[in-house]
Design an enzyme around this catalytic site. Structure first.
Site, PDB file in Angstrom:
ATOM      1  CB  SER A  11      -0.489   0.122   1.017  1.00 29.58           C
ATOM      2  OG  SER A  11      -0.823   1.268   1.371  1.00 29.58           O
ATOM      3  CG  HIS A  36      -3.350  -1.732  -1.473  1.00 28.14           C
ATOM      4  ND1 HIS A  36      -4.931  -3.137  -2.013  1.00 28.14           N
ATOM      5  CD2 HIS A  36      -3.770  -0.830  -0.592  1.00 28.14           C
ATOM      6  CE1 HIS A  36      -5.812  -1.720  -1.798  1.00 28.14           C
ATOM      7  NE2 HIS A  36      -5.370  -1.142  -0.686  1.00 28.14           N
ATOM      8  CG  ASP A  38      -5.293   2.190   0.570  1.00 30.14           C
ATOM      9  OD1 ASP A  38      -5.926   1.213   0.699  1.00 30.14           O
ATOM     10  OD2 ASP A  38      -3.974   2.039   0.921  1.00 30.14           O
ATOM     11  CG  MET A  40      -7.978   7.236   2.224  1.00 29.11           C
ATOM     12  SD  MET A  40      -7.620   7.386   3.565  1.00 29.11           S
ATOM     13  CE  MET A  40      -7.528   5.249   3.532  1.00 29.11           C
ATOM     14  CG  HIS A  70      -8.811   0.025  -1.094  1.00 30.57           C
ATOM     15  ND1 HIS A  70      -8.616   0.016   0.384  1.00 30.57           N
ATOM     16  CD2 HIS A  70     -10.610   0.138  -1.079  1.00 30.57           C
ATOM     17  CE1 HIS A  70      -9.546  -0.035   1.535  1.00 30.57           C
ATOM     18  NE2 HIS A  70     -10.578  -0.213   0.509  1.00 30.57           N
ATOM     19  CG  MET A  72     -11.333   3.476   1.368  1.00 30.69           C
ATOM     20  SD  MET A  72      -9.737   3.213   2.216  1.00 30.69           S
ATOM     21  CE  MET A  72      -8.448   3.668   1.417  1.00 30.69           C
ATOM     22  CG  MET A 141     -11.796  -2.527   4.424  1.00 30.54           C
ATOM     23  SD  MET A 141     -10.520  -2.528   3.552  1.00 30.54           S
ATOM     24  CE  MET A 141      -9.360  -1.493   5.298  1.00 30.54           C
ATOM     25  CG  ASP A 183      -5.984  -2.870   2.224  1.00 30.00           C
ATOM     26  OD1 ASP A 183      -5.065  -3.056   3.489  1.00 30.00           O
ATOM     27  OD2 ASP A 183      -6.961  -2.503   2.088  1.00 30.00           O
ATOM     28  N   GLY A 205       0.887  -2.691   3.657  1.00 30.63           N
ATOM     29  CA  GLY A 205       1.907  -1.264   3.941  1.00 30.63           C
ATOM     30  C   GLY A 205       2.874  -0.388   4.935  1.00 30.63           C
TER      31      GLY A 205
HETATM   32  C1  DX5 Z   1      -6.878   1.519   5.274  1.00 36.38           C
HETATM   33  C2  DX5 Z   1      -6.085   0.952   3.810  1.00 36.38           C
HETATM   34  C3  DX5 Z   1      -5.330   0.181   3.894  1.00 36.38           C
HETATM   35  C4  DX5 Z   1      -3.489   0.194   4.696  1.00 36.38           C
HETATM   36  C5  DX5 Z   1      -2.819  -0.131   5.107  1.00 36.38           C
HETATM   37  O1  DX5 Z   1      -7.484   2.277   5.157  1.00 36.38           O
HETATM   38  O2  DX5 Z   1      -6.967   0.640   2.594  1.00 36.38           O
HETATM   39  O3  DX5 Z   1      -4.604  -0.543   2.590  1.00 36.38           O
HETATM   40  O4  DX5 Z   1      -3.268   1.198   3.834  1.00 36.38           O
HETATM   41  O5  DX5 Z   1      -1.851   0.020   5.866  1.00 36.38           O
HETATM   42  P1  DX5 Z   1      -1.296  -1.153   7.082  1.00 36.38           P
HETATM   43  O6  DX5 Z   1      -0.630  -2.223   6.139  1.00 36.38           O
HETATM   44  O7  DX5 Z   1      -0.406  -0.042   7.484  1.00 36.38           O
HETATM   45  O8  DX5 Z   1      -2.479  -1.524   7.769  1.00 36.38           O
HETATM   46 ZN    ZN Z   2      -6.484  -0.399   1.038  1.00 35.29          ZN
END
Ligand code: DX5
Ligand code: ZN
Length: 228
Positions: A11, A36, A38, A40, A70, A72, A141, A183, A205
């Site tokens: 990530s 990956h 992310d 947001m 991904h 969100m 998740m 994830d 990540g």
């Molecule tokens: C959370 C994200 C994940 C996150 C994972 O909302 O979707 O992809 O970045 O990070 P780690 O591996 O640090 O939990």
């Molecule tokens: Zn993610």
């Protein structure tokens, strides 16, 4: 059921945002499979990250590697063509964030991307009903979405086993293998249990970008998966 080869999808949320292209190249050279990405929106989740312009900017650095977007965000649909154009290979979204889940899945595939549905820790598996033939991936998740660096929620292991059974049944019926991605909080010390519970695609990540030697962590993760 023949298991799909394991995929590691680091990530970028935990990468150095001032050097994203370089981070993408380094982590792929270190043995990662996918990237990956992310997204947001400070609406569906209480945080703001990166969008299609950044995806387009990192695309040339990713070579043949799939960009695993991904989303969100809420609503979802307007961003789908933008990410497809920006180089996404797979787009997954949260069903709670789309008014018409079937339509959004169809849109993602019409845009030439693989489609995934993301289940939060409290989202029931029934959201998979009636859309199974439109799915390339299910993402569970293992933290609540919005932030990197959270702890893995242990109950995800049971949920993974339940989804694994469903996906195996689909494969038996249709011959189609749907990937099962996890994830949140994935680390070298829990990835074996996660793989044993049925995941074949792993986002990590902070476990990777938080360490000085990406190749060493990736090797550790792969060895733990292989031993599971
Ligand atoms: C959370 C994200 C994940 C996150 C994972 O909302 O979707 O992809 O970045 O990070 P780690 O591996 O640090 O939990
Ligand atoms: Zn993610």
């Amino acid at each position: 059921m023949a298991a799909l080869p394991a995929i590691l999808s680091p990530s970028l949320l935990a990468a150095d945002f001032a050097r994203l292209g370089e981070e993408v190249r380094t982590v792929l050279a270190a043995g990662a499979d996918w990237i990956h990405f992310d997204v947001m929106d400070n609406h569906y989740v209480p945080n703001l990250s990166i969008g299609p312009m950044v995806c387009e900017a990192i695309k040339p650095h990713a070579g043949e590697a799939l960009i695993d977007v991904h989303l969100m965000v809420e609503p979802v649909d307007a961003l789908v063509p933008q990410f497809a154009k920006a180089g996404a290979g797979l787009i997954s979204f949260h069903p709670e964030a789309s008014r018409h889940v079937h339509r959004t899945l169809a849109l993602i595939r019409e845009q030439g991307c693989k489609a995934g549905l993301v289940l939060n820790p409290a989202t029931p598996l029934s959201v998979l009903d009636h859309v199974e033939d439109q799915l390339d991936l299910v993402l569970l998740m293992s933290v609540n979405p919005g932030f990197g660096g959270q702890s893995f929620i242990a109950g995800t292991l049971d949920k993974l086993r339940a989804v694994r059974l469903r996906l195996d049944a689909i494969q038996q019926r249709s011959g189609r293998a749907i990937r099962l991605e996890v994830d949140g909080g994935v680390k070298p010390d829990n990835i074996a249990a996660i793989a044993a519970a049925g995941a074949d695609t792993f986002v990590a990540g902070s476990a990777i970008f938080g360490k000085p030697d990406y190749a060493a962590v990736i090797q550790q993760l792969r060895q733990a998966i292989a031993a599971a």
